[in-house]
Design a protein around this motif. Structure first.
Motif, PDB file in Angstrom:
ATOM      1  N   VAL A   1       0.951  -1.070   0.129  1.00  0.00           N
ATOM      2  CA  VAL A   1      -0.018  -0.100  -0.070  1.00  0.00           C
ATOM      3  C   VAL A   1       0.962   1.247   0.009  1.00  0.00           C
ATOM      4  CG1 VAL A   1      -1.803   1.320   1.299  1.00  0.00           C
ATOM      5  CG2 VAL A   1      -1.659  -1.139   1.470  1.00  0.00           C
TER       6      VAL A   1
ATOM      7  N   ALA B   1       3.766   6.846  -5.938  1.00  0.00           N
ATOM      8  CA  ALA B   1       2.823   7.595  -7.067  1.00  0.00           C
ATOM      9  C   ALA B   1       2.961   9.243  -6.359  1.00  0.00           C
ATOM     10  CB  ALA B   1       1.533   7.136  -6.803  1.00  0.00           C
TER      11      ALA B   1
ATOM     12  N   THR C   1     -10.026   1.776   3.289  1.00  0.00           N
ATOM     13  CA  THR C   1      -8.977   1.624   2.287  1.00  0.00           C
ATOM     14  C   THR C   1      -8.358   2.823   1.912  1.00  0.00           C
ATOM     15  OG1 THR C   1     -10.718   2.255   0.598  1.00  0.00           O
ATOM     16  CG2 THR C   1     -10.535  -0.059   1.179  1.00  0.00           C
ATOM     17  N   VAL C   2      -8.242   3.905   2.681  1.00  0.00           N
ATOM     18  CA  VAL C   2      -7.509   4.810   2.526  1.00  0.00           C
ATOM     19  C   VAL C   2      -6.120   4.846   2.933  1.00  0.00           C
ATOM     20  CG1 VAL C   2      -7.427   7.508   2.475  1.00  0.00           C
ATOM     21  CG2 VAL C   2      -9.611   6.225   2.713  1.00  0.00           C
ATOM     22  N   SER C   3      -5.158   4.855   2.068  1.00  0.00           N
ATOM     23  CA  SER C   3      -3.766   4.824   2.509  1.00  0.00           C
ATOM     24  C   SER C   3      -3.124   5.940   3.332  1.00  0.00           C
ATOM     25  CB  SER C   3      -2.672   4.565   1.357  1.00  0.00           C
ATOM     26  OG  SER C   3      -2.867   5.694   0.420  1.00  0.00           O
TER      27      SER C   3
ATOM     28  N   SER D   1      -2.468   8.865   0.944  1.00  0.00           N
ATOM     29  CA  SER D   1      -3.610   9.475   0.712  1.00  0.00           C
ATOM     30  C   SER D   1      -4.443  10.174   1.798  1.00  0.00           C
ATOM     31  CB  SER D   1      -4.730   8.520   0.039  1.00  0.00           C
ATOM     32  OG  SER D   1      -5.924   8.698  -0.563  1.00  0.00           O
TER      33      SER D   1
ATOM     34  N   LYS E   1      -2.886  13.444   1.957  1.00  0.00           N
ATOM     35  CA  LYS E   1      -2.898  14.388   1.102  1.00  0.00           C
ATOM     36  C   LYS E   1      -4.374  15.029   0.888  1.00  0.00           C
ATOM     37  CE  LYS E   1      -1.289  15.659  -2.932  1.00  0.00           C
ATOM     38  NZ  LYS E   1      -0.193  16.841  -2.904  1.00  0.00           N
ATOM     39  N   ARG E   2      -5.481  14.188   1.397  1.00  0.00           N
ATOM     40  CA  ARG E   2      -6.755  14.819   1.278  1.00  0.00           C
ATOM     41  C   ARG E   2      -6.890  15.756   2.411  1.00  0.00           C
ATOM     42  NH1 ARG E   2     -10.998   9.623   0.570  1.00  0.00           N
ATOM     43  NH2 ARG E   2      -9.772   8.465  -0.911  1.00  0.00           N
TER      44      ARG E   2
END
Lengths: 599, 325
Positions: A13, A20, A295-297, A300, A303-304
């Motif tokens: 993950v 990315a 499921t939010v790494s 992520s 970042k969010r």
């Protein structure tokens, strides 16, 4: 607790997401020069022994949070599923944090507005009354406590909750109370739990009426109110118990109940209308509910929350910490930094020596390696200054009795390690050049980075290090075997409640040496063992001095594990989240006090 | 047609049995105590023995295999409850029924795959047809050039860029998420739009090139030239004769790409934080959750077998020269 799930990140993950983010230029600028991580003074209040509160402090409703508003739904980001929902199986941080929203126990931790910790009665009227020199504990059940279907909770439900932890399908939760009541082989006392009509004898667990529960121990158990505050001892109403199936659909007693659960995908909580705030002095029910995307790494999540757009304004990191690659973006952005909570976690990372290994018998060798380990580099491999801090001892800053000046090996003064001193000790010990040492490490990204550092320093000391990679899924099981073939390994351990008894006893008590035991060094020192027996029988305040003596003997006289670093965390939340603060006991954002601004 | 179908389906059953047997013995021959993997903090030998018993790992391997295969055909009973056929066992890690987990995750992966397929087929084939129609013009060169550039992109690169632009920076769209199209068609469409567009951008390129080249090839065929010589319009000949002939290699590639999309779903799902079969496969593998890994593998194998049969059937509809005898 061995280690929290947030740190056992799924490598793939992280690798995918981090890769990315790096490719798109979203990684940190590296421009941060100011240390804004948690400081030791932040943990100072937790270093006080926990107070046992009376009935008045245990009576709800909880003190209101300044400016709190009602309504709205909070999104709690998670990178993977909850480990368990059945209280009997709950032990690690993700389920502990969730447990506080849906479950209730006999007692609970309460952190006041200044962060002072105390134990209050949760469904009990107070933190418990001890008698018979601490061998007997009596709890009275509050009136008006119900489960989500409106069933009144009685002492029989409390007894059922304890007795079901003896059943074979319960194997992942804490076992303190069971072993205190029925010994190490406690399952034999009630092999099928309470499911075939048998119960523990009244001489062990007694329910004289519907509102009274009495625990009888063979020796004084002053920590019982703290042990019972673990979510692993929350109440499972007898009528609602579905045994194995309960782990997917538990009945709530807390302010929220599960309305939808899609394992591995999402969970939704809504208000539990049968929760009465007058019976609860800790929790609030400000928001209408919670959504947990599972499921939010971590990259992520960060970042969010940094972007603070849309749903992320009402979101928070439920148990994970800020992505280390984006750390500088968070701490250099004033607005984002203002939306963080920071604090120490209870884990102390240490280099444990296998005292059964012939290479590790000589204390001078262990001391030499302890001096040589570059602790600062080890911290850097685990998130840098926001993820940890060089350790001087084996007790975390979150524990009563923590002494910030304690540093017998000068690790804080020389975080890069003291190779000269180490080489001198090895010379005195007569260690031959090229002596083989097997270093076992977990195949996590952190473990792999630290392996390079450890083998490098061992080479500099003249050893021939043999790095042995172990699957992360069974790392602790492999090094927990008594006849393991390794010489040294990095382990992390954290308290189950703010008492050295939950650290020193499991990790350094020689009486517990055995397969599967967290006494990974196999230390078995009579003075330490005797001291542990004495300290565990004392009230928390009186025990603090004793624990300090034992701690000093372990570190200075035996040195079974070299202190390396204390872990820390920093969590981010959205701009519409109010009431956010760090909960030192939960080692996460305080989920009891949060609300949505202008819902 | 019917004998063909029966033959292929019978073959599929045999292949599935062999895959099941092979994967079972392959996984269970690993010198690893799976009870240790499921063991938590209190991992004493007594606890490991309890877990081994709970998971049925204390049985001989032949008995475990028999139970596994019987479960697929007739279902099994577990402490968690009855597991109806086709029962693929119970997850070591979560205690969930493997089949339920797969079926729960499958709609997302199917939405991702089929939605992406529709987008890149429409755009890719369309662009290829236009390029072939306008062969040698600036339009042809622009479309061909763009397809070469876009085919070099990857989902894990393009995905975060699109998220950065549309979600994090401007807030024009929400993070991708899956809602059932039966509950909210609009929510399903908007939630899947970014992954579809990103997937389509990458896959479109090869379909543009493939479609263009096969169309040009078909336009040079004798039957096409004959049709034109007989006075049929350019457009009629283009679509009625040339396009149909060009579809055979494209259908073959679609069959292969659908398999790739399924197996490559892991990258898309992790890039967009979606919980589909790809993520389930990776998580089960990381957690050494053997029943779940086997279940996902067998389900994937079944799906790919079915796709191959459907592709073979499609040949007959597109090209009457193909006989399914």
């Amino acid at each position: 607790m061995k280690t929290d799930r947030s740190r056992q990140t799924r490598a793939i993950v992280v690798a995918l997401a981090a890769g990315a983010l790096v490719l798109t230029g979203c990684s940190g600028s590296g421009g941060d020069t100011t240390d804004k991580s948690a400081k030791r003074k932040d943990a100072a209040r937790q270093q006080e022994p926990v107070k046992y509160a009376d009935e008045a402090a245990s009576t709800g409703p909880a003190a209101p949070v300044a400016g709190a508003e009602e309504g709205g739904v909070i999104t709690g980001y998670m990178q993977s599923d909850f480990s368990h929902l059945d209280p009997g199986q709950i032990y690690v941080s993700d389920a502990n944090q969730l447990g506080n929203l849906i479950h209730r126990g006999l007692t609970n931790f309460h952190s006041d507005k200044d962060g002072n910790l105390s134990i209050v009665g949760d469904i009990a009227t107070d933190s418990g009354q001890s008698s018979d020199g601490g061998k007997t504990w009596t709890f009275k059940i509050k009136k008006g406590v119900k489960d989500e279907d409106g069933n009144v909770i009685t002492s029989k439900d409390v007894r059922h909750s304890i007795e079901r932890t003896y059943a074979k399908f319960i194997f992942d939760g804490p076992n303190y109370v069971q072993t205190w009541l029925s010994g190490d082989d406690y399952r034999k006392a009630l092999p099928d739990g309470p499911y075939k009509g048998k119960h523990l004898p009244d001489s062990v667990l007694e329910t004289p009426d519907d509102s009274t529960v009495v625990f009888h121990f063979k020796q004084a158990r002053p920590d019982l109110p703290q042990a019972l505050a673990m979510p692993g001892y929350s109440i499972v109403p007898e009528k609602q118990d579905t045994k194995e199936k309960y782990d997917k659909a538990p009945a709530a007693l807390g302010p929220y109940k599960i309305s939808e659960f899609k394992p591995g995908k999402s969970m939704t909580l809504v208000r539990n209308t049968n929760w009465d705030p007058k019976t609860d002095s800790v929790r609030h029910q400000y928001v209408d509910g919670y959504n947990f995307p599972l499921t939010v790494s971590i990259p992520s999540q960060t970042k969010r929350l940094l972007a603070d757009q849309g749903e992320a304004k009402n979101a928070l990191q439920f148990i994970d910490m800020v992505d280390t690659a984006q750390m500088s973006s968070v701490v250099t952005d004033k607005k984002a930094y203002a939306r963080t909570v920071r604090g120490y976690q209870p884990y102390v990372w240490q280099m444990c020596f296998n005292l059964d290994s012939s290479e590790m018998k000589d204390k001078k060798i262990r001391d030499a390696i302890t001096y040589a380990i570059p602790s600062a580099s080890m911290v850097q491999a685990d998130g840098g200054k926001y993820g940890g801090e060089v350790a001087g001892g084996l007790l975390a800053p979150t524990l009563p009795g923590f002494d910030p000046s304690y540093d017998p090996f000068g690790k804080v003064k020389k975080p890069a390690g003291d190779l000269e001193k180490a080489k001198q000790l090895l010379k005195e010990a007569g260690v031959k050049e090229g002596t083989k040492l097997t270093y076992a490490y977990s195949n996590t990204p952190r473990g792999q980075k630290q392996m390079v550092i450890v083998t490098d320093v061992l080479k500099k000391l003249g050893f021939d290090p043999q790095a042995k990679e172990i699957d992360r899924a069974t790392f602790y099981e492999q090094i927990g075997k008594l006849d393991n073939p390794f010489d040294l390994y990095m382990t992390g351990w954290g308290q189950d409640w703010p008492s050295p008894s939950t650290v020193i006893t499991p990790v350094y008590d020689g009486d517990l040496v055995g397969d599967g035991s967290p006494n990974y060094s196999h230390i078995n020192d009579e003075t330490v063992n005797k001291g542990i027996d004495e300290a565990t029988a004392l009230e928390p305040e009186a025990a603090a001095k004793k624990w300090e003596e034992i701690h000093h003997r372990i570190v200075e006289e035996i040195n079974p594990c070299a202190p390396v670093y204390y872990s820390k965390t920093i969590q981010l939340y959205g701009s519409r989240i109010g009431g956010a603060r760090y909960n030192m006991e939960a080692s996460n954002i305080d989920i009891n006090d949060v609300f949505i601004k202008n819902p | 047609m019917l004998p063909f179908l029966i033959r292929r389906l019978s073959g599929a059953v045999v292949i599935m049995f062999l895959i099941g047997a092979f994967t079972f013995f392959l996984f269970y021959s690993i010198p690893q105590d799976f009870a240790e993997l499921a063991c938590g903090k209190n991992c004493s030998p007594q606890n490991i023995a309890v877990i081994r018993e709970n998971l049925g790992l204390d049985q001989p391997i032949a008995a475990q295999f028999r139970d596994f295969m019987m479960g697929i055909v007739a279902g099994r009973d577990f402490p968690q409850g009855h597991c109806p056929a086709p029962c693929l066992g119970v997850s070591f890690a979560s205690g969930d029924m493997v089949w339920d987990s797969i079926i729960d995750r499958f709609p997302l992966t199917l939405s991702l795959t089929l939605g992406g397929l529709v987008v890149f087929l429409v755009v890719g084939l369309g662009a290829g047809l236009i390029a072939a129609w306008k062969r040698g013009t600036a339009v042809d060169k622009a479309l061909s050039g763009a397809s070469i550039v876009l085919s070099s992109f990857q989902i894990y690169l393009l995905g975060p860029i699109v998220l950065g632009l549309l979600v994090y920076s401007t807030g024009l769209m929400e993070n991708p998420k899956y809602v059932s199209p039966f509950d909210s068609p609009g929510g399903w469409f908007l939630g899947m739009l970014i992954p579809w567009v990103v997937m389509a951008t990458i896959f479109t390129a090869q379909y543009t090139r493939m479609s263009r080249s096969t169309m040009i090839e078909q336009l040079q065929e004798e039957h096409v030239r004959t049709a034109r010589a007989k006075g049929m319009s350019r457009g009629y000949v283009f679509f009625r004769y040339a396009w149909r002939g060009s579809l055979i290699p494209i259908v073959t590639i679609i069959g292969i790409d659908l398999s790739s999309l399924l197996s490559g779903a892991v990258v898309t799902e992790f890039t967009f934080d979606l919980a589909g079969l790809g993520r389930l496969a990776v998580e089960s593998s990381v957690n050494k959750d053997i029943p779940l890994t086997m279940g996902v593998m067998m389900f994937g194998a079944f799906f790919i077998l079915m796709l191959n049969i459907i592709v073979d059937l499609a040949y007959a509809f597109i090209d009457p020269r193909v006989r399914l005898s």
